[in-house]
Design a protein around this motif. Structure first.
Motif, PDB file in Angstrom:
ATOM      1  N   LEU A  86      20.261  -6.831   8.795  1.00  0.00           N
ATOM      2  CA  LEU A  86      19.350  -7.983   8.795  1.00  0.00           C
ATOM      3  C   LEU A  86      17.893  -7.520   8.780  1.00  0.00           C
ATOM      4  CD1 LEU A  86      18.871 -11.064   9.049  1.00  0.00           C
ATOM      5  CD2 LEU A  86      18.940 -10.729  11.540  1.00  0.00           C
ATOM      6  N   VAL A  87      17.574  -6.571   9.615  1.00  0.00           N
ATOM      7  CA  VAL A  87      16.192  -6.089   9.701  1.00  0.00           C
ATOM      8  C   VAL A  87      15.789  -5.375   8.402  1.00  0.00           C
ATOM      9  CG1 VAL A  87      14.658  -4.499  10.928  1.00  0.00           C
ATOM     10  CG2 VAL A  87      16.215  -5.942  12.215  1.00  0.00           C
ATOM     11  N   ILE A  88      16.683  -4.561   7.876  1.00  0.00           N
ATOM     12  CA  ILE A  88      16.378  -3.858   6.622  1.00  0.00           C
ATOM     13  C   ILE A  88      16.245  -4.857   5.474  1.00  0.00           C
ATOM     14  CG2 ILE A  88      17.326  -2.252   4.913  1.00  0.00           C
ATOM     15  CD1 ILE A  88      18.383  -0.608   7.304  1.00  0.00           C
ATOM     16  N   ALA A  89      17.075  -5.875   5.469  1.00  0.00           N
ATOM     17  CA  ALA A  89      16.969  -6.909   4.432  1.00  0.00           C
ATOM     18  C   ALA A  89      15.620  -7.624   4.519  1.00  0.00           C
ATOM     19  CB  ALA A  89      18.117  -7.911   4.567  1.00  0.00           C
ATOM     20  N   GLN A  90      15.133  -7.856   5.728  1.00  0.00           N
ATOM     21  CA  GLN A  90      13.809  -8.479   5.903  1.00  0.00           C
ATOM     22  C   GLN A  90      12.717  -7.586   5.304  1.00  0.00           C
ATOM     23  OE1 GLN A  90      12.634 -11.409   7.423  1.00  0.00           O
ATOM     24  NE2 GLN A  90      14.764 -12.067   7.269  1.00  0.00           N
ATOM     25  N   ILE A  91      12.804  -6.294   5.572  1.00  0.00           N
ATOM     26  CA  ILE A  91      11.812  -5.352   5.052  1.00  0.00           C
ATOM     27  C   ILE A  91      11.849  -5.341   3.519  1.00  0.00           C
ATOM     28  CG2 ILE A  91      11.211  -2.900   4.890  1.00  0.00           C
ATOM     29  CD1 ILE A  91      12.223  -2.637   7.800  1.00  0.00           C
ATOM     30  N   GLU A  92      13.038  -5.266   2.955  1.00  0.00           N
ATOM     31  CA  GLU A  92      13.184  -5.234   1.497  1.00  0.00           C
ATOM     32  C   GLU A  92      12.714  -6.538   0.857  1.00  0.00           C
ATOM     33  OE1 GLU A  92      13.799  -2.736  -0.364  1.00  0.00           O
ATOM     34  OE2 GLU A  92      14.667  -1.297   1.029  1.00  0.00           O
ATOM     35  N   GLN A  93      13.025  -7.652   1.491  1.00  0.00           N
ATOM     36  CA  GLN A  93      12.610  -8.950   0.953  1.00  0.00           C
ATOM     37  C   GLN A  93      11.089  -9.064   0.946  1.00  0.00           C
ATOM     38  OE1 GLN A  93      13.967 -12.278   3.272  1.00  0.00           O
ATOM     39  NE2 GLN A  93      13.526 -13.750   1.656  1.00  0.00           N
ATOM     40  N   GLU A  94      10.458  -8.651   2.020  1.00  0.00           N
ATOM     41  CA  GLU A  94       8.990  -8.667   2.081  1.00  0.00           C
ATOM     42  C   GLU A  94       8.402  -7.752   1.003  1.00  0.00           C
ATOM     43  OE1 GLU A  94       6.610 -10.000   4.232  1.00  0.00           O
ATOM     44  OE2 GLU A  94       8.007 -11.145   5.463  1.00  0.00           O
ATOM     45  N   PHE A  95       9.027  -6.597   0.816  1.00  0.00           N
ATOM     46  CA  PHE A  95       8.546  -5.632  -0.168  1.00  0.00           C
ATOM     47  C   PHE A  95       8.637  -6.214  -1.575  1.00  0.00           C
ATOM     48  CE2 PHE A  95       9.131  -1.928  -2.976  1.00  0.00           C
ATOM     49  CZ  PHE A  95       7.964  -1.244  -2.674  1.00  0.00           C
ATOM     50  N   GLU A  96       9.760  -6.808  -1.899  1.00  0.00           N
ATOM     51  CA  GLU A  96       9.933  -7.407  -3.227  1.00  0.00           C
ATOM     52  C   GLU A  96       8.958  -8.550  -3.459  1.00  0.00           C
ATOM     53  OE1 GLU A  96      14.058  -8.443  -3.589  1.00  0.00           O
ATOM     54  OE2 GLU A  96      14.683  -6.352  -3.459  1.00  0.00           O
ATOM     55  N   HIS A  97       8.616  -9.254  -2.393  1.00  0.00           N
ATOM     56  CA  HIS A  97       7.664 -10.357  -2.506  1.00  0.00           C
ATOM     57  C   HIS A  97       6.261  -9.838  -2.856  1.00  0.00           C
ATOM     58  CE1 HIS A  97       6.013 -14.315  -1.783  1.00  0.00           C
ATOM     59  NE2 HIS A  97       5.117 -13.784  -0.982  1.00  0.00           N
ATOM     60  N   ASN A  98       5.955  -8.623  -2.417  1.00  0.00           N
ATOM     61  CA  ASN A  98       4.619  -8.056  -2.634  1.00  0.00           C
ATOM     62  C   ASN A  98       4.596  -6.953  -3.683  1.00  0.00           C
ATOM     63  OD1 ASN A  98       2.885  -9.429  -0.607  1.00  0.00           O
ATOM     64  ND2 ASN A  98       4.470  -8.658   0.759  1.00  0.00           N
ATOM     65  N   LEU A  99       5.637  -6.817  -4.436  1.00  0.00           N
ATOM     66  CA  LEU A  99       5.781  -5.738  -5.404  1.00  0.00           C
ATOM     67  C   LEU A  99       4.683  -5.750  -6.473  1.00  0.00           C
ATOM     68  CD1 LEU A  99       7.765  -3.439  -5.841  1.00  0.00           C
ATOM     69  CD2 LEU A  99       9.077  -4.924  -7.323  1.00  0.00           C
ATOM     70  N   THR A 100       4.239  -6.910  -6.879  1.00  0.00           N
ATOM     71  CA  THR A 100       3.248  -6.995  -7.955  1.00  0.00           C
ATOM     72  C   THR A 100       1.859  -6.530  -7.528  1.00  0.00           C
ATOM     73  OG1 THR A 100       2.752  -9.302  -7.401  1.00  0.00           O
ATOM     74  CG2 THR A 100       4.429  -8.893  -9.105  1.00  0.00           C
ATOM     75  N   GLN A 101       1.634  -6.375  -6.248  1.00  0.00           N
ATOM     76  CA  GLN A 101       0.311  -5.967  -5.777  1.00  0.00           C
ATOM     77  C   GLN A 101      -0.031  -4.537  -6.187  1.00  0.00           C
ATOM     78  OE1 GLN A 101      -1.503  -8.473  -4.604  1.00  0.00           O
ATOM     79  NE2 GLN A 101       0.386  -9.629  -4.866  1.00  0.00           N
ATOM     80  N   GLN A 102       0.983  -3.771  -6.585  1.00  0.00           N
ATOM     81  CA  GLN A 102       0.738  -2.375  -6.928  1.00  0.00           C
ATOM     82  C   GLN A 102      -0.173  -2.204  -8.137  1.00  0.00           C
ATOM     83  OE1 GLN A 102       4.143  -0.133  -8.618  1.00  0.00           O
ATOM     84  NE2 GLN A 102       5.233  -2.082  -8.454  1.00  0.00           N
ATOM     85  N   ILE A 103      -0.267  -3.215  -9.004  1.00  0.00           N
ATOM     86  CA  ILE A 103      -1.126  -3.068 -10.182  1.00  0.00           C
ATOM     87  C   ILE A 103      -2.607  -3.056  -9.818  1.00  0.00           C
ATOM     88  CG2 ILE A 103       0.568  -4.059 -11.759  1.00  0.00           C
ATOM     89  CD1 ILE A 103      -1.045  -6.624 -11.766  1.00  0.00           C
ATOM     90  N   TYR A 104      -2.943  -3.528  -8.636  1.00  0.00           N
ATOM     91  CA  TYR A 104      -4.340  -3.560  -8.207  1.00  0.00           C
ATOM     92  C   TYR A 104      -4.688  -2.388  -7.294  1.00  0.00           C
ATOM     93  CZ  TYR A 104      -4.153  -8.309  -9.956  1.00  0.00           C
ATOM     94  OH  TYR A 104      -3.981  -9.408 -10.752  1.00  0.00           O
ATOM     95  N   MET A 105      -3.709  -1.540  -6.983  1.00  0.00           N
ATOM     96  CA  MET A 105      -3.926  -0.442  -6.043  1.00  0.00           C
ATOM     97  C   MET A 105      -3.822   0.888  -6.766  1.00  0.00           C
ATOM     98  SD  MET A 105      -1.477  -1.858  -3.047  1.00  0.00           S
ATOM     99  CE  MET A 105      -2.427  -1.345  -1.643  1.00  0.00           C
ATOM    100  N   SER A 106      -4.358   1.914  -6.130  1.00  0.00           N
ATOM    101  CA  SER A 106      -4.217   3.253  -6.699  1.00  0.00           C
ATOM    102  C   SER A 106      -2.761   3.695  -6.538  1.00  0.00           C
ATOM    103  CB  SER A 106      -5.151   4.236  -5.988  1.00  0.00           C
ATOM    104  OG  SER A 106      -4.722   4.452  -4.665  1.00  0.00           O
ATOM    105  N   ASP A 107      -2.349   4.616  -7.381  1.00  0.00           N
ATOM    106  CA  ASP A 107      -0.976   5.125  -7.304  1.00  0.00           C
ATOM    107  C   ASP A 107      -0.712   5.800  -5.962  1.00  0.00           C
ATOM    108  OD1 ASP A 107      -0.332   4.234  -9.838  1.00  0.00           O
ATOM    109  OD2 ASP A 107      -0.838   6.129 -10.807  1.00  0.00           O
ATOM    110  N   GLU A 108      -1.700   6.518  -5.480  1.00  0.00           N
ATOM    111  CA  GLU A 108      -1.535   7.210  -4.199  1.00  0.00           C
ATOM    112  C   GLU A 108      -1.358   6.216  -3.055  1.00  0.00           C
ATOM    113  OE1 GLU A 108      -3.850  10.511  -1.438  1.00  0.00           O
ATOM    114  OE2 GLU A 108      -4.679   9.941  -3.368  1.00  0.00           O
ATOM    115  N   CYS A 109      -2.125   5.146  -3.073  1.00  0.00           N
ATOM    116  CA  CYS A 109      -2.012   4.130  -2.025  1.00  0.00           C
ATOM    117  C   CYS A 109      -0.647   3.450  -2.084  1.00  0.00           C
ATOM    118  CB  CYS A 109      -3.137   3.105  -2.159  1.00  0.00           C
ATOM    119  SG  CYS A 109      -3.188   1.909  -0.811  1.00  0.00           S
TER     120      CYS A 109
END
Length: 173
Positions: A90-113
């Motif tokens: 359950l906890v890992i699923a919460q982490i993954e769900q949050e991550f997938e929700h914010n996945l598109t933010q990577q286009i505005y960040m540096s690769d290292e970040c």
């Protein structure tokens, strides 16, 4: 042919060739300068529009890291049963769900970040899995307790990633 005629033709031709070359060079330089100015103005305008989007992306990733911080996550996500494996999933699923929700933010960040954010996510999941494998854990509540006790000894992965994000955003000014 008269050598005087040749000298006379050259006397008119050479200065006109030199004048034409100088005019071509200045005209080319002027057009290049205008083109560079246009590019700079377009880039400046685009950056003015992109900066708020980049800052919003960093804000969202900061919120994500706060939400997956184990202290916040374990308080927010209560066990639905006493089974430690169900709670781990359950906890890992919460982490993954949050991550997938914010996945598109990577286009505005540096690769290292983005790599650091992904590493923080994976390290958090690893901490949960490692704690679940412990002999001390026999229930969901005990899993929560062991994870929180482990955090007293070391810094959470989210905190390290947040520190990096703060440094990167401060460099944008």
């Amino acid at each position: 042919m008269d050598s005087n005629k040749i000298i006379e033709v050259l006397a008119y031709t050479i200065p006109s060739i030199i004048t034409g070359s100088v005019a071509y060079y200045f005209f080319k330089s002027y057009l290049q300068d205008k083109q560079n100015t246009r590019k700079w103005l377009l880039q400046k305008d685009a950056q003015k529009q992109a900066l708020p989007l980049r800052l919003q992306a960093y804000e969202r990733i900061t919120l994500y890291l706060e939400r997956i911080s184990l202290t916040n996550l374990l308080i927010r996500v209560a066990p639905i049963s006493n089974d430690k494996n169900d709670y781990e999933n359950l906890v890992i699923a919460q982490i993954e769900q949050e991550f997938e929700h914010n996945l598109t933010q990577q286009i505005y960040m540096s690769d290292e970040c983005w790599t650091i954010v992904t590493t923080a996510k994976n390290a958090t999941i690893q901490m949960i899995r490692k704690a679940n494998m412990s002999d001390r854990v026999d229930s969901a509540d005990k899993l929560r307790e062991v994870i929180l006790n482990d955090l007293f000894d070391k810094q959470s992965p989210s905190s390290a990633a947040l520190g990096y994000i703060k440094r990167e955003v401060s460099e944008m000014w």
